[in-house]
Design an enzyme around this catalytic site. Structure first.
Site, PDB file in Angstrom:
ATOM      1  CG  HIS A 160      -2.049  -1.028   1.120  1.00  0.00           C
ATOM      2  ND1 HIS A 160      -2.550  -1.494  -0.069  1.00  0.00           N
ATOM      3  CD2 HIS A 160      -2.751  -1.692   2.097  1.00  0.00           C
ATOM      4  CE1 HIS A 160      -3.503  -2.386   0.168  1.00  0.00           C
ATOM      5  NE2 HIS A 160      -3.634  -2.527   1.463  1.00  0.00           N
ATOM      6  CG  HIS A 235      -7.455  -0.122   1.869  1.00  0.00           C
ATOM      7  ND1 HIS A 235      -8.016  -0.523   3.048  1.00  0.00           N
ATOM      8  CD2 HIS A 235      -6.745  -1.171   1.407  1.00  0.00           C
ATOM      9  CE1 HIS A 235      -7.639  -1.768   3.289  1.00  0.00           C
ATOM     10  NE2 HIS A 235      -6.870  -2.185   2.303  1.00  0.00           N
ATOM     11  CG  ASP A 307      -5.804 -10.295   1.469  1.00  0.00           C
ATOM     12  OD1 ASP A 307      -6.029  -9.400   0.624  1.00  0.00           O
ATOM     13  OD2 ASP A 307      -4.994 -10.172   2.391  1.00  0.00           O
ATOM     14  CD  GLU A 372      -8.116  -3.160  -1.114  1.00  0.00           C
ATOM     15  OE1 GLU A 372      -6.919  -2.870  -1.269  1.00  0.00           O
ATOM     16  OE2 GLU A 372      -8.481  -4.133  -0.429  1.00  0.00           O
TER      17      GLU A 372
HETATM   18  C1  BGC Z   1      -4.661  -6.360   1.575  1.00  0.00           C
HETATM   19  C2  BGC Z   1      -4.548  -7.161   2.852  1.00  0.00           C
HETATM   20  C3  BGC Z   1      -4.144  -6.224   3.931  1.00  0.00           C
HETATM   21  C4  BGC Z   1      -5.169  -5.158   4.031  1.00  0.00           C
HETATM   22  C5  BGC Z   1      -4.778  -4.142   5.061  1.00  0.00           C
HETATM   23  C6  BGC Z   1      -5.719  -5.330   1.770  1.00  0.00           C
HETATM   24  O1  BGC Z   1      -5.795  -4.546   0.631  1.00  0.00           O
HETATM   25  O2  BGC Z   1      -4.957  -7.153   0.468  1.00  0.00           O
HETATM   26  O3  BGC Z   1      -3.629  -8.194   2.704  1.00  0.00           O
HETATM   27  O4  BGC Z   1      -4.009  -6.885   5.147  1.00  0.00           O
HETATM   28  O5  BGC Z   1      -5.306  -4.494   2.829  1.00  0.00           O
HETATM   29  O6  BGC Z   1      -5.890  -3.560   5.551  1.00  0.00           O
END
Ligand code: BGC
Length: 408
Positions: A160, A235, A307, A372
Site C-alpha cells: 500500500h 481502501h 484476500d 479495491e
Molecule cells: C490487503 C490485505 C491487507 C489489508 C490491510 C488489503 O488490501 O490485500 O492483505 O491486510 O489491505 O488492511
C-alpha cells in the site's frame, strides 16, 4: 431535556405555592400543569430527536501534521446521501446512505476524530493508498532498465505504498461544485522523487463527488517527471449493516470475474491467472461472504480467507460493473464499477478488535470488507500483467464508482 424537566418541576412547586396562596382550584391547575409538562417533554423530545438524526456529531479533525493543516470536509446530495472526508490520507470518514426504511446508515469504518486515525492499529481505514496499492514482492521493480528498492513494510514486501504512503500524507483540499452541480472535494498531493523509494516527482489529484443517483465517484489523475509506477486505490472497509456490531460475513457478494491471480503464502502473486471455477472464489453468482469462508483455503495456498485479486471480465480500460454487495438486514445494495482491470476482495482476515471507531464500534474480526479497484498486485514484476508504468508526458487516470440502492 434534563434541564427542561427540572425547570418544569420547579415551576410546578412554584405554582403549588401560588395555589395555596390564592386558593385557586387545585385540580384544574394540576391539569394545566400536567399539559404543560407533556407539551414541554414532547417539545424537548422533538429537539433531541433532531440531534440524533444530525449526521455528524462534533468531530475534531483540526490539527497540524507535517506542518500542514488537517481538517474535515462534507459533501452531500439532495437525497440525504452524505460523506465526510479528511485530507489526512485523503480518507473517507463517513458515508451515509438510505436503508430499506429510508433511514440513513453510515456504511464505512472510521474514527470520531483525528486522534483515532493517528493512533490506529489498522492504518488503512478509508484512505487512498499508494503510490502502489497492494503488494510488490521484496519491494523491487525495474523501470527503463533501472532497478529500484522500495520500503519494506509487510513481511519483507512493500504494501500500500510503504511505511509513509499516501495514507499518511496531508493532501491539499478544495471543496467545489463540479460541472454537473454536484458537491465535490478535490485532494491533491505532490509525492517527491525518492519518497518510499519511488522515482519521479509524482503529482496526484483525487476528486470525490456524490451524484444525484446516490453514487460516490472517485476520479484520479497523476503525472510524473520521470518514469515510475503507479496503482493508487481507495481502501475503504464497508459494513452495510451500518455498524461493526454485526459481521460483514452476511453480505451477499457478486464479483464479475472469471479469474484471479493466485499468490504465495505472503500474498505475492505467482504470476498465474487462473479460473475461479470450483474454488471458494467463484462469486459469479450472489453468495454470502461467510458461506465458504471456512472452506479449505489451503487448496488456494493459504488459509486466512478472502484476500485475492479478481481479474475483471472486461476489455482494458472499459468502465464496467465489478461487484455487487447486498445486505438483507438493511436492504442496502452497493454496486462497484471501475475502469481498472482488477478488484481486490479482502474479507477482514487480519482485523483484530484493537481499534474502536465511530459510535463505539469495535473493529473486530471480519466486520468490514474492502473492494479495491486496482491494477494487479506486483504488476511491475510480471510481464503478463497490465503495465503500471507511468512516463513523463502521460497522464494516469482512474474512475471508480460506489453506487447505493435498496432492495425491499
Ligand atoms: C490487503 C490485505 C491487507 C489489508 C490491510 C488489503 O488490501 O490485500 O492483505 O491486510 O489491505 O488492511
Amino acid at each position: 431535556m434534563i434541564k427542561s424537566l427540572s425547570d418544569n418541576i420547579f415551576q410546578f412547586f412554584k405554582y403549588e405555592q401560588t395555589l395555596n396562596n390564592n386558593n385557586l382550584k387545585r385540580n384544574d391547575m394540576k391539569k394545566t400543569l400536567l399539559s404543560i409538562c407533556i407539551l414541554t417533554l414532547a417539545f424537548s423530545a422533538c429537539t433531541n430527536n433532531k440531534k440524533t438524526v444530525e449526521l455528524f456529531p462534533e468531530r475534531n479533525f483540526d490539527t497540524i501534521v507535517d506542518s500542514k493543516k488537517v481538517a474535515i470536509y462534507t459533501i452531500k446530495n439532495a437525497n440525504g446521501m452524505a460523506a465526510q472526508f479528511t485530507n489526512y490520507g485523503a480518507r473517507l470518514v463517513d458515508l451515509w446512505v438510505p436503508d430499506k426504511n429510508g433511514k440513513l446508515k453510515d456504511v464505512v469504518w472510521g474514527f470520531e476524530n483525528i486522534k483515532g486515525y493517528l493512533n490506529a492499529n489498522d492504518l488503512y481505514a478509508g484512505p487512498i493508498v499508494g503510490r502502489f496499492g497492494n503488494r510488490i514482492g521484496k519491494g523491487q521493480f525495474t523501470v527503463d532498465g533501472k532497478s529500484y528498492q522500495l520500503t519494506l513494510n509487510n513481511n519483507g514486501n512493500h504494501l500500500h505504498g510503504g511505511t509513509n504512503g499516501f495514507y499518511k500524507k496531508v493532501w491539499d483540499a478544495r471543496s467545489f461544485k463540479n460541472e454537473k452541480g454536484e458537491d465535490a472535494l478535490e485532494l491533491s498531493y505532490l509525492s517527491p522523487a525518492g519518497e518510499e523509494g519511488y522515482p519521479g516527482n509524482l503529482k496526484i489529484k483525487v476528486i470525490y463527488a456524490i451524484t444525484a443517483n446516490n453514487e460516490l465517484t472517485i476520479n484520479y489523475e497523476a503525472t510524473t517527471d520521470a518514469s515510475t509506477i503507479i496503482n493508487p486505490t481507495s481502501h475503504v472497509y464497508f459494513n452495510l449493516h451500518g455498524t461493526t456490531a454485526q459481521s460483514s460475513n452476511s453480505h451477499i457478494l457478486t464479483i464479475f470475474a472469471d479469474k484471479y491471480t493466485p499468490t504465495d503464502s505472503l500474498l505475492i502473486p505467482t504470476g498465474e491467472i487462473v479460473t475461479v471455477e470450483n474454488t471458494p472464489l467463484d462469486f459469479r453468482k450472489p453468495t454470502a461472504v461467510g458461506e465458504r469462508i471456512k472452506t479449505d483455503f489451503m487448496a488456494l495456498k493459504y488459509g486466512k480467507g478472502y484476500d485475492h485479486n479478481f481479474v475483471l471480465n472486461k476489455k482494458a480500460g472499459e468502465m464496467s460493473l465489478a461487484a455487487e454487495v447486498y445486505e438483507p438486514a438493511t436492504g442496502i445494495v452497493m454496486k462497484v464499477s471501475t475502469d481498472q482491470p482488477a478488484l481486490q476482495f479482502y474479507s477482514g482476515n487480519f482485523m483484530d478488535g484493537k481499534d474502536t471507531g465511530k459510535r463505539g464500534d469495535v473493529h473486530n474480526y471480519r466486520t468490514g470488507i474492502a473492494l479495491e479497484a486496482q491494477n494487479y498486485p506486483d504488476a511491475p514484476n510480471h510481464a503478463n500483467f497490465p503495465t503500471a508504468v507511468l512516463k513523463p508526458g502521460e497522464t494516469y487516470k482512474q474512475s471508480s464508482i460506489y453506487a447505493f440502492e435498496v432492495k425491499k
